[in-house]
Design a protein around this motif. Structure first.
Motif, PDB file in Angstrom:
ATOM      1  N   SER A  49     -11.417  58.733 -33.279  1.00 17.71           N
ATOM      2  CA  SER A  49     -10.555  59.037 -32.137  1.00 17.71           C
ATOM      3  C   SER A  49     -10.101  57.734 -31.487  1.00 17.71           C
ATOM      4  O   SER A  49     -10.659  56.659 -31.734  1.00 17.71           O
ATOM      5  CB  SER A  49     -11.320  59.871 -31.104  1.00 17.71           C
ATOM      6  OG  SER A  49     -12.363  59.096 -30.524  1.00 17.71           O
ATOM      7  N   LYS A  50      -9.111  57.847 -30.627  1.00 19.37           N
ATOM      8  CA  LYS A  50      -8.653  56.686 -29.858  1.00 19.37           C
ATOM      9  C   LYS A  50      -9.772  56.164 -28.967  1.00 19.37           C
ATOM     10  O   LYS A  50      -9.948  54.952 -28.811  1.00 19.37           O
ATOM     11  CB  LYS A  50      -7.430  57.069 -29.014  1.00 19.37           C
ATOM     12  CG  LYS A  50      -6.911  55.940 -28.148  1.00 19.37           C
ATOM     13  CD  LYS A  50      -5.734  56.377 -27.299  1.00 19.37           C
ATOM     14  CE  LYS A  50      -5.357  55.296 -26.292  1.00 19.37           C
ATOM     15  NZ  LYS A  50      -4.265  55.702 -25.409  1.00 19.37           N
ATOM     16  N   GLU A  51     -10.557  57.072 -28.391  1.00 16.08           N
ATOM     17  CA  GLU A  51     -11.646  56.654 -27.519  1.00 16.08           C
ATOM     18  C   GLU A  51     -12.674  55.825 -28.292  1.00 16.08           C
ATOM     19  O   GLU A  51     -13.117  54.769 -27.817  1.00 16.08           O
ATOM     20  CB  GLU A  51     -12.316  57.871 -26.890  1.00 16.08           C
ATOM     21  CG  GLU A  51     -13.436  57.500 -25.936  1.00 16.08           C
ATOM     22  CD  GLU A  51     -14.114  58.710 -25.323  1.00 16.08           C
ATOM     23  OE1 GLU A  51     -14.293  58.726 -24.106  1.00 16.08           O
ATOM     24  OE2 GLU A  51     -14.470  59.641 -26.090  1.00 16.08           O
ATOM     25  N   GLU A  52     -13.049  56.271 -29.483  1.00 17.30           N
ATOM     26  CA  GLU A  52     -14.022  55.512 -30.293  1.00 17.30           C
ATOM     27  C   GLU A  52     -13.427  54.181 -30.732  1.00 17.30           C
ATOM     28  O   GLU A  52     -14.133  53.175 -30.822  1.00 17.30           O
ATOM     29  CB  GLU A  52     -14.484  56.333 -31.494  1.00 17.30           C
ATOM     30  CG  GLU A  52     -15.430  57.457 -31.119  1.00 17.30           C
ATOM     31  CD  GLU A  52     -16.675  56.976 -30.377  1.00 17.30           C
ATOM     32  OE1 GLU A  52     -17.297  55.967 -30.792  1.00 17.30           O
ATOM     33  OE2 GLU A  52     -17.028  57.586 -29.355  1.00 17.30           O
ATOM     34  N   PHE A  53     -12.129  54.162 -31.015  1.00 19.33           N
ATOM     35  CA  PHE A  53     -11.434  52.910 -31.326  1.00 19.33           C
ATOM     36  C   PHE A  53     -11.542  51.958 -30.132  1.00 19.33           C
ATOM     37  O   PHE A  53     -11.885  50.778 -30.297  1.00 19.33           O
ATOM     38  CB  PHE A  53      -9.968  53.201 -31.664  1.00 19.33           C
ATOM     39  CG  PHE A  53      -9.125  51.975 -31.868  1.00 19.33           C
ATOM     40  CD1 PHE A  53      -9.350  51.122 -32.933  1.00 19.33           C
ATOM     41  CD2 PHE A  53      -8.077  51.692 -31.000  1.00 19.33           C
ATOM     42  CE1 PHE A  53      -8.556  49.992 -33.134  1.00 19.33           C
ATOM     43  CE2 PHE A  53      -7.280  50.572 -31.187  1.00 19.33           C
ATOM     44  CZ  PHE A  53      -7.516  49.723 -32.255  1.00 19.33           C
ATOM     45  N   SER A 117     -13.771  58.834 -18.837  1.00 18.67           N
ATOM     46  CA  SER A 117     -14.427  58.726 -20.134  1.00 18.67           C
ATOM     47  C   SER A 117     -15.889  58.310 -19.955  1.00 18.67           C
ATOM     48  O   SER A 117     -16.190  57.128 -19.798  1.00 18.67           O
ATOM     49  CB  SER A 117     -13.709  57.694 -21.018  1.00 18.67           C
ATOM     50  OG  SER A 117     -14.468  57.435 -22.185  1.00 18.67           O
ATOM     51  N   PRO A 118     -16.799  59.275 -20.009  1.00 25.12           N
ATOM     52  CA  PRO A 118     -18.221  58.927 -19.894  1.00 25.12           C
ATOM     53  C   PRO A 118     -18.657  57.926 -20.970  1.00 25.12           C
ATOM     54  O   PRO A 118     -19.492  57.059 -20.714  1.00 25.12           O
ATOM     55  CB  PRO A 118     -18.935  60.270 -20.062  1.00 25.12           C
ATOM     56  CG  PRO A 118     -17.921  61.290 -19.673  1.00 25.12           C
ATOM     57  CD  PRO A 118     -16.591  60.729 -20.069  1.00 25.12           C
ATOM     58  N   ARG A 119     -18.063  58.033 -22.147  1.00 28.38           N
ATOM     59  CA  ARG A 119     -18.422  57.130 -23.248  1.00 28.38           C
ATOM     60  C   ARG A 119     -18.055  55.688 -22.901  1.00 28.38           C
ATOM     61  O   ARG A 119     -18.865  54.773 -23.024  1.00 28.38           O
ATOM     62  CB  ARG A 119     -17.701  57.584 -24.524  1.00 28.38           C
ATOM     63  CG  ARG A 119     -17.899  56.679 -25.716  1.00 28.38           C
ATOM     64  CD  ARG A 119     -19.185  57.023 -26.446  1.00 28.38           C
ATOM     65  NE  ARG A 119     -19.205  56.423 -27.756  1.00 28.38           N
ATOM     66  CZ  ARG A 119     -19.772  55.251 -28.026  1.00 28.38           C
ATOM     67  NH1 ARG A 119     -20.378  54.574 -27.064  1.00 28.38           N
ATOM     68  NH2 ARG A 119     -19.759  54.759 -29.241  1.00 28.38           N
ATOM     69  N   LEU A 120     -16.824  55.471 -22.471  1.00 30.08           N
ATOM     70  CA  LEU A 120     -16.403  54.119 -22.101  1.00 30.08           C
ATOM     71  C   LEU A 120     -17.128  53.637 -20.847  1.00 30.08           C
ATOM     72  O   LEU A 120     -17.493  52.458 -20.747  1.00 30.08           O
ATOM     73  CB  LEU A 120     -14.891  54.054 -21.916  1.00 30.08           C
ATOM     74  CG  LEU A 120     -14.100  53.968 -23.224  1.00 30.08           C
ATOM     75  CD1 LEU A 120     -12.621  54.235 -22.987  1.00 30.08           C
ATOM     76  CD2 LEU A 120     -14.292  52.614 -23.885  1.00 30.08           C
ATOM     77  N   ARG A 121     -17.357  54.520 -19.890  1.00 33.73           N
ATOM     78  CA  ARG A 121     -18.091  54.144 -18.671  1.00 33.73           C
ATOM     79  C   ARG A 121     -19.477  53.627 -19.037  1.00 33.73           C
ATOM     80  O   ARG A 121     -19.948  52.622 -18.501  1.00 33.73           O
ATOM     81  CB  ARG A 121     -18.184  55.324 -17.713  1.00 33.73           C
ATOM     82  CG  ARG A 121     -18.930  54.971 -16.436  1.00 33.73           C
ATOM     83  CD  ARG A 121     -18.925  56.084 -15.389  1.00 33.73           C
ATOM     84  NE  ARG A 121     -19.389  57.356 -15.903  1.00 33.73           N
ATOM     85  CZ  ARG A 121     -18.621  58.433 -16.062  1.00 33.73           C
ATOM     86  NH1 ARG A 121     -17.343  58.401 -15.757  1.00 33.73           N
ATOM     87  NH2 ARG A 121     -19.127  59.552 -16.536  1.00 33.73           N
TER      88      ARG A 121
END
Length: 195
Positions: A49-53, A117-121
């Motif tokens: 995904s864009k987020e994982e990228f 985005s909890p992942r990016l946070r």
């Protein structure tokens, strides 16, 4: 001469350039693919995904900044507060108004996506903690040498310095001037940390 970068590494390098210059929301997967001259299937082969990228791009950025920190802050031939000032001066020369791309990716991502985005946070929080520890270690060394009061709380002071620096970067962008960063350096090193 080294081997050319892998497709994945090339995508990450292009992604880092785009995230730094246009931000997360304005950076599209298609734009990154076009700039990298890579077919769409290659992107999703490496990144789900864009987020994982963005997480992987952020890791690349954080790795480079950790290397800078180690190079400057780890130079024990220089007095601790002197190398801390050099470190912030170098950051300002790179990320300040006159830098190649003004602003810090950590601060920019924090403002843009941390709420969504909890992942990016989580990634941002972790890298801020590591960054704060590296600054606190230098402050702790300064206190041990007598360059700061023994009662100094290096962890809290490091957090304050990083928060002040990041806030100065935001104000720099709003004013299109390095003056907030110059004020940060003055008050941090000529007032707060002055013996």
């Amino acid at each position: 001469m080294g081997a050319p970068p892998s497709t994945r590494d090339h995508l990450l390098a292009v992604g880092l350039e785009r995230l730094r210059s246009t931000g997360y929301t304005a950076t599209g997967v298609k734009e990154v693919l076009d700039l990298a001259k890579v077919p769409k299937g290659s992107f999703y082969h490496y990144f789900p995904s864009k987020e994982e990228f963005a997480v992987e791009v952020f890791h690349l950025y954080a790795k480079g900044e950790a290397e800078r920190s180690e190079r400057v802050l780890g130079d024990r031939k220089v007095a601790p507060l002197k190398r801390l000032r050099r470190y912030f001066e170098e950051l300002i020369s790179v990320f300040g108004q006159r830098g190649e791309i003004s602003g810090c990716l950590m601060g920019n991502l924090s403002l843009e996506v941390a709420d969504h985005s909890p992942r990016l946070r989580s990634e941002l929080k972790g890298v801020f903690a590591v960054w704060q520890k590296s600054v606190a270690d230098v402050l702790r060394e300064a206190a041990e040498r007598g360059d700061l009061a023994k009662a100094t709380d290096p962890d809290a002071l490091a957090g304050f310095l990083l928060n002040s620096y990041e806030g100065s970067l935001i104000r720099m962008k709003a004013e299109k001037s390095d003056r907030p960063l110059e004020n940060f350096l003055h008050f941090a090193f000529d007032v707060l940390l002055k013996k």
